[in-house]
Enzyme design. Sequence first.
Site, PDB file in Angstrom:
ATOM      1  CG  HIS A  14      -1.947   0.975   1.413  1.00 32.80           C
ATOM      2  ND1 HIS A  14      -3.184   1.187   1.853  1.00 32.80           N
ATOM      3  CD2 HIS A  14      -1.652   2.633   0.873  1.00 32.80           C
ATOM      4  CE1 HIS A  14      -4.019   2.074   1.602  1.00 32.80           C
ATOM      5  NE2 HIS A  14      -2.859   3.259   1.619  1.00 32.80           N
ATOM      6  CG  HIS A 194      -7.463   3.243  -0.449  1.00 35.42           C
ATOM      7  ND1 HIS A 194      -6.989   2.597  -1.783  1.00 35.42           N
ATOM      8  CD2 HIS A 194      -6.685   3.952   0.693  1.00 35.42           C
ATOM      9  CE1 HIS A 194      -5.600   2.932  -1.626  1.00 35.42           C
ATOM     10  NE2 HIS A 194      -5.682   3.988  -0.683  1.00 35.42           N
ATOM     11  CD  GLU A 197      -7.719   6.969   4.113  1.00 35.63           C
ATOM     12  OE1 GLU A 197      -8.172   6.509   3.529  1.00 35.63           O
ATOM     13  OE2 GLU A 197      -6.632   6.870   4.686  1.00 35.63           O
ATOM     14  CG  ASP A 276      -0.337   9.100   0.626  1.00 40.26           C
ATOM     15  OD1 ASP A 276      -0.202   8.669  -0.455  1.00 40.26           O
ATOM     16  OD2 ASP A 276      -1.466   8.540   1.198  1.00 40.26           O
TER      17      ASP A 276
HETATM   18  N1  ADE Z   1      -4.494   8.666  -1.914  1.00 39.72           N
HETATM   19  C1  ADE Z   1      -3.581   8.797  -1.829  1.00 39.72           C
HETATM   20  N2  ADE Z   1      -3.738   8.019  -0.096  1.00 39.72           N
HETATM   21  C2  ADE Z   1      -4.742   8.062   0.022  1.00 39.72           C
HETATM   22  C3  ADE Z   1      -4.954   7.580   1.056  1.00 39.72           C
HETATM   23  N3  ADE Z   1      -4.864   7.108   2.496  1.00 39.72           N
HETATM   24  N4  ADE Z   1      -6.734   7.209   1.389  1.00 39.72           N
HETATM   25  C4  ADE Z   1      -7.113   7.175   0.290  1.00 39.72           C
HETATM   26  N5  ADE Z   1      -6.936   8.171  -1.482  1.00 39.72           N
HETATM   27  C5  ADE Z   1      -5.429   8.135  -0.954  1.00 39.72           C
HETATM   28 ZN    ZN Z   2      -3.848   4.508   0.551  1.00 40.11          ZN
END
Ligand code: ADE
Ligand code: ZN
Length: 317
Positions: A14, A194, A197, A276
């Site tokens: 991820h 995703h 979250e 990220d």
């Molecule tokens: N794009 C980049 N990081 C993300 C994340 N954590 N959740 C959703 N979209 C994303």
């Molecule tokens: Zn992500």
Amino acid sequence: MYDWLNALPKAELHLHLEGSLEPELLFALAERNKIALPWADVETLRKAYAFHNLQEFLDLYYQGAAVLRSEQDFYDLTWAYLQRCKAQNVIHTEPFFDPQTHTERGIPFEVALNGIATALQDGRQQLGISSGLILSFLRHLPEEQAQKTFEQALPYRDAFFAVGLDSSELGHPPSKFQRVFDRARSEGFLTVAHAGEEGPPDYIWQALDLLKVSRIDHGVRASEDPRLMQRLIDEQIPLTVCPLSNTKLCVFADMKQHNILAMLEQGVKVTVNSDDPAYFGGYVTENFAALHEGLGMTAEQAKRLAQNSLDARLIKG
Ligand code: ADE
Ligand code: ZN
């Protein structure tokens, strides 16, 4: 413990390539492409990395990605990430890229894809890192645009093996993308998404039942739904969890509240990932280290988490 965690062989499942754009490279690419930035310097930009939710982060992430223009830029971005993998003993990676982030601002699809694919190929040959690319759709945009993006990508089908779904989760359920995911599967691609979250457990059910995903990205809100937890355990569906991301985006108030180790002990196939890393304070080893410091993760748990990441690979070597 850091050095020991760093040396563990692991896979990253991820990772948004655009989210590995470090401020130093962002400034260098802005200069190369003669793009004016709203931040005076690297330190000022780093100070802006304080988020209260996913959307605040995404706004900056898309702004940052705008410095990527040429094939070389995408190559440099991907190569810098692979160097981090090498330094942290990440032996396999399945990164995402968001074509629409680039095509929406006039960068041809193949410019981004060629730069990324060439770097991944060099990573295999020069660094011994195996990899497979996931083409991810932006869920805040209409499904028709995802369909257009997929058709645009099909001539380059050898460069990616799966499709994914990312960007603003709330209000954009997986069901919105059922047709384009059907189409991708009919063309032989695997799927991930995703879900859970910021969004509710129902989005995880939808990702499994409607999009037929092989893995759930994040999925931490599954713990609110005992029936869903049982399914994840019974079917050993991997979750690609991103601890530093979750605390930086206030999904959990702090690392002590994170549920990854509780899920691990319940038998869920959880993995540790960086999401990220340029924005959230670290790559995979930093995420493992944060679990040790904040949650008391043991060496034995770390080994199981690393093994889970290797087991949850969708492409083998
Ligand atoms: N794009 C980049 N990081 C993300 C994340 N954590 N959740 C959703 N979209 C994303
Ligand atoms: Zn992500």
